[in-house]
Design an enzyme around this catalytic site. Structure first.
Site, mmCIF file in Angstrom:
data_model
loop_
_atom_site.group_PDB
_atom_site.id
_atom_site.type_symbol
_atom_site.label_atom_id
_atom_site.label_comp_id
_atom_site.label_asym_id
_atom_site.label_seq_id
_atom_site.Cartn_x
_atom_site.Cartn_y
_atom_site.Cartn_z
ATOM 1 N N CYS A 7 -2.042 -3.434 3.255
ATOM 2 C CA CYS A 7 -3.105 -4.398 2.985
ATOM 3 C C CYS A 7 -2.680 -5.751 3.544
ATOM 4 O O CYS A 7 -1.496 -6.081 3.572
ATOM 5 C CB CYS A 7 -3.345 -4.514 1.481
ATOM 6 S SG CYS A 7 -3.924 -2.986 0.739
ATOM 7 N N HIS B 9 4.834 14.087 6.113
ATOM 8 C CA HIS B 9 4.769 15.526 5.877
ATOM 9 C C HIS B 9 5.495 16.213 7.020
ATOM 10 O O HIS B 9 5.198 15.950 8.189
ATOM 11 C CB HIS B 9 3.318 16.007 5.816
ATOM 12 C CG HIS B 9 2.477 15.206 4.871
ATOM 13 N ND1 HIS B 9 2.487 15.429 3.518
ATOM 14 C CD2 HIS B 9 1.638 14.175 5.086
ATOM 15 C CE1 HIS B 9 1.668 14.574 2.937
ATOM 16 N NE2 HIS B 9 1.146 13.787 3.873
ATOM 17 N N SER C 160 0.837 -1.212 0.000
ATOM 18 C CA SER C 160 0.000 0.000 0.000
ATOM 19 C C SER C 160 0.863 1.251 0.000
ATOM 20 O O SER C 160 1.437 1.579 -1.013
ATOM 21 C CB SER C 160 -1.040 0.036 1.120
ATOM 22 O OG SER C 160 -2.023 1.011 0.780
#
Length: 123
Positions: free
Chosen positions: A87, A72, A67
């Site tokens: 996943c 940030h 996935s």
């Protein structure tokens, strides 16, 4: 679509840490943490918020075969947000997701961490 989605909001991160402002340092950190966790990076993109300001934060994502991981940084606020989703279709990758998140949090050495966890399951 079963999987584990982890997020963390980090506060009190030292703005002088290289991954806070240096695109290459953040990319190296993410690649290393992905590999150490036993996950498979397949693509990546790292971008400085302001191309005119080398002191601005960075947003980065590593697309995983399992996935993704997104980071940030806000050096001016001493903050970092982390997003790890894996996943569990072919295998339970939950422990790998936890290891990846733990490694990223440790690398930023925040004063405080707010973590969230969401188990995603097929309907």
């Amino acid at each position: 679509m079963e999987g584990l989605h982890l997020t963390a909001d980090l506060r009190g991160v030292d703005a002088a840490l290289p991954p806070m402002r240096d695109v290459d340092a953040l990319a190296t950190l993410c690649r290393g943490a992905v590999a150490e966790a036993g996950l498979t990076g397949v693509a990546e993109l790292f971008h400085r918020f302001s191309s005119d300001d080398p002191q601005s934060g960075i947003t980065g994502v590593v697309l995983l075969a399992e996935s993704h991981v997104a980071v940030h940084t806000w050096p001016e606020l001493g903050g970092v947000t982390l997003d790890v989703y894996v996943c569990n279709y072919g295998a339970d990758n939950s422990a790998k997701a936890e290891a990846l998140m733990t490694a990223l949090v440790a690398a930023f050495a925040p004063a405080s961490v707010a973590r969230q966890s969401l188990s995603r399951a097929a309907a």
